[in-house]
Design a protein around this motif. Structure first.
Motif, PDB file in Angstrom:
ATOM      1  N   SER A 159       0.834  -1.203   0.000  1.00 51.51           N
ATOM      2  CA  SER A 159       0.000   0.000   0.000  1.00 51.51           C
ATOM      3  C   SER A 159       0.871   1.256   0.000  1.00 51.51           C
ATOM      4  O   SER A 159       1.908   1.306   0.649  1.00 51.51           O
ATOM      5  N   SER A 160       0.457   2.263  -0.741  1.00 46.03           N
ATOM      6  CA  SER A 160       1.216   3.502  -0.833  1.00 46.03           C
ATOM      7  C   SER A 160       0.982   4.381   0.393  1.00 46.03           C
ATOM      8  O   SER A 160      -0.127   4.469   0.899  1.00 46.03           O
ATOM      9  N   THR A 161       2.071   5.010   0.851  1.00 45.67           N
ATOM     10  CA  THR A 161       1.943   5.964   1.960  1.00 45.67           C
ATOM     11  C   THR A 161       1.975   7.395   1.443  1.00 45.67           C
ATOM     12  O   THR A 161       2.047   8.329   2.213  1.00 45.67           O
ATOM     13  N   ALA A 162       1.944   7.551   0.121  1.00 42.28           N
ATOM     14  CA  ALA A 162       2.067   8.885  -0.469  1.00 42.28           C
ATOM     15  C   ALA A 162       0.821   9.718  -0.232  1.00 42.28           C
ATOM     16  O   ALA A 162      -0.304   9.220  -0.279  1.00 42.28           O
ATOM     17  N   SER A 163       1.042  11.006   0.024  1.00 48.00           N
ATOM     18  CA  SER A 163      -0.064  11.960   0.109  1.00 48.00           C
ATOM     19  C   SER A 163      -0.179  12.670  -1.229  1.00 48.00           C
ATOM     20  O   SER A 163       0.831  13.125  -1.774  1.00 48.00           O
ATOM     21  N   PRO A 164      -1.375  12.781  -1.794  1.00 55.35           N
ATOM     22  CA  PRO A 164      -1.534  13.428  -3.105  1.00 55.35           C
ATOM     23  C   PRO A 164      -1.234  14.919  -3.105  1.00 55.35           C
ATOM     24  O   PRO A 164      -1.163  15.532  -4.170  1.00 55.35           O
ATOM     25  N   THR A 165      -1.059  15.514  -1.931  1.00 56.57           N
ATOM     26  CA  THR A 165      -0.763  16.958  -1.877  1.00 56.57           C
ATOM     27  C   THR A 165       0.681  17.251  -1.491  1.00 56.57           C
ATOM     28  O   THR A 165       1.076  18.416  -1.415  1.00 56.57           O
ATOM     29  N   ASN A 166       1.459  16.208  -1.239  1.00 53.47           N
ATOM     30  CA  ASN A 166       2.862  16.383  -0.845  1.00 53.47           C
ATOM     31  C   ASN A 166       3.794  16.092  -2.009  1.00 53.47           C
ATOM     32  O   ASN A 166       3.609  15.093  -2.725  1.00 53.47           O
ATOM     33  N   PHE A 167       4.816  16.927  -2.157  1.00 53.49           N
ATOM     34  CA  PHE A 167       5.822  16.737  -3.196  1.00 53.49           C
ATOM     35  C   PHE A 167       7.202  16.910  -2.570  1.00 53.49           C
ATOM     36  O   PHE A 167       7.326  17.385  -1.441  1.00 53.49           O
ATOM     37  N   VAL A 168       8.243  16.512  -3.334  1.00 52.57           N
ATOM     38  CA  VAL A 168       9.600  16.624  -2.810  1.00 52.57           C
ATOM     39  C   VAL A 168      10.520  17.166  -3.898  1.00 52.57           C
ATOM     40  O   VAL A 168      10.357  16.856  -5.090  1.00 52.57           O
ATOM     41  N   PHE A 169      11.454  18.011  -3.483  1.00 52.42           N
ATOM     42  CA  PHE A 169      12.500  18.544  -4.352  1.00 52.42           C
ATOM     43  C   PHE A 169      13.830  18.273  -3.677  1.00 52.42           C
ATOM     44  O   PHE A 169      13.988  18.528  -2.478  1.00 52.42           O
ATOM     45  N   VAL A 170      14.811  17.760  -4.437  1.00 53.03           N
ATOM     46  CA  VAL A 170      16.141  17.489  -3.897  1.00 53.03           C
ATOM     47  C   VAL A 170      17.158  18.271  -4.723  1.00 53.03           C
ATOM     48  O   VAL A 170      17.285  18.049  -5.935  1.00 53.03           O
ATOM     49  N   SER A 235       5.564  11.136  -0.890  1.00 53.03           N
ATOM     50  CA  SER A 235       5.285  12.224  -1.830  1.00 53.03           C
ATOM     51  C   SER A 235       4.562  11.726  -3.080  1.00 53.03           C
ATOM     52  O   SER A 235       4.794  10.613  -3.559  1.00 53.03           O
ATOM     53  N   ALA A 236       3.711  12.596  -3.612  1.00 52.84           N
ATOM     54  CA  ALA A 236       3.018  12.266  -4.859  1.00 52.84           C
ATOM     55  C   ALA A 236       4.002  12.232  -6.027  1.00 52.84           C
ATOM     56  O   ALA A 236       3.796  11.496  -6.993  1.00 52.84           O
ATOM     57  N   ALA A 237       5.054  13.028  -5.950  1.00 49.91           N
ATOM     58  CA  ALA A 237       6.060  13.050  -7.017  1.00 49.91           C
ATOM     59  C   ALA A 237       7.310  13.775  -6.559  1.00 49.91           C
ATOM     60  O   ALA A 237       7.275  14.626  -5.662  1.00 49.91           O
ATOM     61  N   LEU A 238       8.421  13.448  -7.202  1.00 45.29           N
ATOM     62  CA  LEU A 238       9.641  14.238  -7.113  1.00 45.29           C
ATOM     63  C   LEU A 238       9.546  15.326  -8.172  1.00 45.29           C
ATOM     64  O   LEU A 238       9.279  15.042  -9.346  1.00 45.29           O
ATOM     65  N   LEU A 239       9.743  16.563  -7.789  1.00 43.66           N
ATOM     66  CA  LEU A 239       9.766  17.679  -8.727  1.00 43.66           C
ATOM     67  C   LEU A 239      11.213  17.917  -9.133  1.00 43.66           C
ATOM     68  O   LEU A 239      12.053  18.250  -8.303  1.00 43.66           O
TER      69      LEU A 239
END
Length: 335
Positions: A159-170, A235-239
Motif C-alpha cells: 500500500s502507498s503511503t504517499a499523500s496526493p498533496t505532498n511533493f519533494v524537491f532534492v 510524496s506524490a512526485a519528485l519535482l
C-alpha cells in the motif's frame, strides 16, 4: 576472486578524496567501496577541487607506468596516466556555474589530460555525447560507466503511503536547478506542499518568502538514505525542474521508491531515466506547466506506487558501475 595486476612495477591508484553523500562524492564513495581490483590510495591533504591540486606533489610521485583513477574531473601534472570521470560539462554550459578560471582549467588541464590518456569515464549517454563533441577527438574513448542507487531506495510495502498533496524537491539554489519555477507553481496551488532537501536551509527559506510560499515548504538537511527514501514514498512526485544534469540521481531514487517524477522534457539526462515513470513539462520556466504536472502526479499517486521493471533497475546498480570502471582500467593497464 579479485583480479591481480600482473606487472610488478605498475599500480592502479585511486583518488579517494571524492567520498561523501552527494554528486561526485557519492559516486566516489559507492564505486570505491565495491572496487574489485587491488589499488593504492593517492594520499593528499589538498581538496580535489582546489586549483592547487593541479600541482599536487602526491600525483607527481607516481611512475610513468602507474594509472590514477579519479571519480571526479580533477587532474594535474603527473607522469602516469590519469583516468578522469567527467560527470557533465555544467561548468562550461551554464553561465552561472562558469568562470574564466574554470574554462581555463578545462582547456589547459582537463582536456590535455584526457587526450594524453585517451580514455575518460562519464555516467550517462547524454553526457557521453556532449563530452565527445567537446573533445572532438575520435582517438579518445568516452566510456559511460553508469550510475547507481542505494538499496535503501525501494518500495517497502504494497500500500502507498504517499499523500496526493505532498511533493519533494532534492537540490540546491543554483540557477540550473530551477527551484524558482517550482515555488512559482506552488503559489498557484495553495493546497500543495513541497519538502525541500537541501543543505542551504536559510537560502531556501529566503526564496520561499520571496514567492510567498513559506507555509507550503518544509526544509530537510543531512538526511540518511533511509530517511530520504521515506520522504520519497510519502510524496506524490519528485519535482525535478533542472535545466541541465550530468545524471539525475534523485530521479532514480524516487522511481525505485515507487514515486513518479515531474521533469523538464528538454533535460535529456533526466528524460533518459524518467521517460516512462513520470510527467514531462514542455517549458522549464512555465509555472502553469509545473502546476499542471503536479495536478497530474497528485491524481496518479492515488493509484499506488509505480513499479519499474527489472531491466530498468539493473541499469542503476552500483556493483555494475564499479565493475565497469575496474574492467576498463584493467584493460587499459594491460594494453
Amino acid at each position: 576472486m579479485r583480479p591481480v595486476l600482473k606487472s610488478g612495477t605498475a599500480s592502479i591508484y585511486v583518488d579517494q578524496r571524492w567520498i561523501g553523500h552527494h554528486g561526485i562524492a557519492r559516486f566516489g564513495r559507492e564505486v570505491i567501496a565495491r572496487f574489485p581490483v587491488p589499488f593504492k590510495t593517492l594520499e593528499s591533504p589538498l581538496k580535489p577541487a582546489s586549483p592547487f591540486d593541479a600541482f599536487n606533489l602526491a600525483r607527481l610521485k607516481l611512475s610513468p607506468h602507474d594509472i590514477l583513477f579519479t571519480p571526479g574531473f580533477n587532474a594535474g601534472i603527473c607522469r602516469g596516466a590519469q583516468i578522469l570521470t567527467i560527470h557533465d560539462l555544467i561548468h562550461l554550459d551554464i553561465s552561472e556555474e562558469s568562470s574564466v578560471l574554470k574554462k581555463a582549467y578545462y582547456d589547459l588541464v582537463v582536456r590535455p589530460t584526457v587526450a594524453n590518456a585517451r580514455l575518460v569515464f562519464t555516467v550517462s549517454e547524454t553526457s557521453r555525447e556532449k563530452i565527445r563533441s567537446w573533445l572532438d577527438d575520435d582517438r579518445i574513448r568516452v566510456v559511460n560507466v553508469g550510475n547507481g542507487v542505494s538499496e535503501d531506495f525501494s518500495i517497502v510495502q504494497e500500500s502507498s503511503t504517499a499523500s496526493p498533496t505532498n511533493f519533494v524537491f532534492v537540490g540546491n539554489l543554483k540557477a540550473h536547478k530551477n527551484l524558482r519555477s517550482i515555488f512559482q507553481a506552488l503559489r498557484l496551488r495553495p493546497s500543495f506542499s513541497v519538502a525541500v532537501v537541501s543543505s542551504d536551509e536559510a537560502g531556501i527559506r529566503l526564496l520561499a518568502h520571496e514567492f510567498g510560499v513559506d507555509s507550503q515548504i518544509r526544509v530537510y538537511s543531512h538526511l540518511s538514505d533511509s530517511q530520504l527514501a521515506e520522504l520519497y514514498r510519502q510524496s506524490a512526485a519528485l519535482l525535478f525542474p533542472s535545466i541541465l544534469e550530468g545524471f539525475g540521481l534523485p530521479a532514480v531514487e524516487a522511481i525505485r521508491c515507487g514515486t513518479r517524477v515531474a521533469y523538464w522534457a528538454g533535460c535529456s539526462t533526466v528524460a533518459e531515466i524518467a521517460r516512462d515513470h513520470g510527467i514531462a513539462v514542455d517549458d522549464a520556466h512555465d509555472p502553469e506547466g509545473w502546476a499542471f504536472a503536479m495536478d497530474a502526479c497528485s491524481r496518479l499517486s492515488e493509484e499506488g506506487p509505480i513499479r519499474p521493471d527489472d531491466h530498468w533497475k539493473s541499469r542503476y546498480d552500483w556493483q555494475n558501475v564499479a565493475r565497469n570502471v575496474s574492467d576498463a582500467l584493467l584493460a587499459y593497464h594491460r594494453a
